[in-house]
Design an enzyme around this catalytic site. Structure first.
Site, PDB file in Angstrom:
ATOM      1  N   ASP A 182      29.205  52.166 -29.442  1.00 33.26           N
ATOM      2  CA  ASP A 182      28.393  53.028 -28.580  1.00 33.26           C
ATOM      3  C   ASP A 182      27.463  52.193 -27.709  1.00 33.26           C
ATOM      4  OD1 ASP A 182      26.994  52.201 -30.889  1.00 33.26           O
ATOM      5  OD2 ASP A 182      25.602  53.884 -30.796  1.00 33.26           O
ATOM      6  N   GLU A 217      25.465  53.133 -33.674  1.00 32.50           N
ATOM      7  CA  GLU A 217      24.547  52.050 -34.030  1.00 32.50           C
ATOM      8  C   GLU A 217      23.228  52.212 -33.297  1.00 32.50           C
ATOM      9  OE1 GLU A 217      22.474  48.186 -33.832  1.00 32.50           O
ATOM     10  OE2 GLU A 217      23.222  49.390 -32.175  1.00 32.50           O
TER      11      GLU A 217
HETATM   12 ZN   LIG Z   1      23.681  46.564 -30.054  1.00 35.81          ZN
END
Ligand SMILES: [Zn+2]
Length: 309
Positions: free
Chosen positions: A83, A147
Site C-alpha cells: 500500500d 502497513e
Molecule cells: Zn513504508
C-alpha cells in the site's frame, strides 16, 4: 542477466504504482489485492508455494516460500508492503500514479516507500527459485497490505491468525539497501529499534450560532485552532534511549558534536543550529516525544489519523 532483472523490477514497480493502492486509513481503501494479484502472477509457476490471505475484502496479503533443506536452520523473510499513503497532487510535478521512467528513475507514489523494495524482493525471490536455489532454512517472501495505517487488515491480522505463515528468524524489510556514509566508505544501517506511535483523535465541539453575531461565540474552529497551536508550541524535554549513545557514535561526526548530542542540556539548542532541517528532524525525533497534527475534518466523522506521535 542483471539488466534483465533490473528491467523486471522496473516493470513490476511501475505496475504497482499504477495500481494506486492508496491506504487512507479506512477499511474500504487500500485495494492491495490489485498488487497482490500482480505479484502472485509474477511469482506464479516458479515452483514454490504462494498463498494469498484476504481478511478484509480487497486487502490481500501474499506469502511465498522456498522451503529450506534443513528444518532446524534459521529462516529469512523478505517483506515489503503493497500500500501507499494518499497524495496531495498539487505537490507533485509528475503524475503520482503514472510510474513514469525518467532519466533512469521511476516516479510515483510508492517509488521509494516502498514498492521499489517490494518489487525488487519479488524479482530476487523468483530469480533464486528459478535458478534452483535451495536455502538451508526457509526463504519467505511477504507482500503485506495495510502497513501505512495500523496493519489491522495486514500484518496485525496475519500475526493473530496466520502466524505460522509469516514467522521467520530474520526479516529484511523497509529502508533496506539505503546506503549512507561517504562514497569511499558507504555503509548500510541496521535498524536496532523502532519508535512507537500512539494515534489520537481529538474532538472539538462548539455551540451552533449565527455567523453574523460571533461575539463571545463558542466556535469549535477557534477552539481547535488554539488546541493545535498549543500542541505545536509544546517543547518536551529530551529523553535518551539506551541506544542513543551508539547511534550518535555511529554518525561519524566530530567529538564536539557528539558531546552536544549526548547532553540533555545542550541537545535542543544544538539541533536548532543545524543548517539542514532533515537530519535535525530525525535526530530530534529519536530523542523526544513528538506531536504531529496531521489531518482535520469537520461536520462528520474525522479521518482515522488526527495526531501522529
Ligand atoms: Zn513504508
Amino acid at each position: 542477466m542483471h539488466d534483465s532483472l533490473t528491467a523486471e523490477t522496473i516493470e513490476l514497480l511501475q505496475t504497482m504504482i499504477r495500481n494506486q493502492c492508496v491506504n487512507d486509513g479506512t477499511a474500504a481503501s487500500g485495494h492491495e489485492t490489485r498488487n497482490a494479484d500482480v505479484l502472485r502472477q509474477f511469482l506464479g509457476g516458479a515452483g514454490f508455494d504462494v498463498q494469498q490471505y484476504e481478511p478484509t475484502p480487497g486487502r490481500a496479503t501474499l506469502v511465498a516460500r522456498i522451503e529450506g533443506t534443513d528444518p532446524h536452520s534459521r529462516s529469512l523473510c523478505l517483506m515489503g508492503h503493497t500500500d501507499v499513503v494518499p497524495v496531495n497532487e498539487a505537490g507533485w510535478t509528475r503524475d503520482p500514479f503514472g510510474g513514469e521512467l525518467v532519466d533512469g528513475e521511476v516516479w510515483g507514489r510508492g517509488a521509494v516507500d516502498m514498492l521499489n523494495l517490494t518489487a525488487s524482493m519479488a524479482v530476487a525471490f523468483r530469480h533464486l527459485a528459478r535458478s534452483g536455489f535451495r536455502p538451508n532454512g526457509d526463504l519467505v517472501y511477504v507482500a503485506v497490505a495495510d502497513e501505512e495505517s495500523g496493519s489491522a487488515h495486514g500484518m496485525q491480522w496475519m500475526a493473530d491468525h496466520e502466524r505460522d505463515a509469516i514467522m521467520a528468524d530474520y526479516v529484511l524489510t523497509e529502508s533496506g539497501g539505503l546506503h549512507s556514509g561517504p562514497k569511499e566508505q558507504p555503509y548500510i544501517g541496521i535498524t536496532v529499534g523502532e519508535k512507537g506511535v500512539a494515534w489520537r483523535r481529538l474532538r472539538v465541539r462548539g455551540t451552533p450560532g449565527h455567523g453574523s453575531a460571533p461575539f463571545k461565540a463558542d466556535n469549535a474552529l477557534m477552539t481547535a485552532a488554539a488546541v493545535i497551536q498549543r500542541i505545536g508550541d509544546y517543547r518536551p524535554s529530551p529523553r535518551f534511549h539506551e541506544l542513543w549513545r551508539t547511534r550518535v557514535e555511529s554518525l561519524g561526526v566530530d567529538e564536539q558534536m557528539q558531546a552536544a548530542l549526548l547532553d540533555p542540556a545542550r541537545i535542543d539548542e544544538f539541533l536548532d543550529t543545524l543548517p539542514l532541517s532533515g537530519p535535525g528532524a530525525q535526530l530530534h525525533a529519536c530523542t523526544h516525544t513528538t506531536f504531529s497534527c496531521n489531518t482535520i475534518g469537520a461536520g462528520g466523522p474525522a479521518p482515522a489519523s488526527t495526531l501522529r506521535w
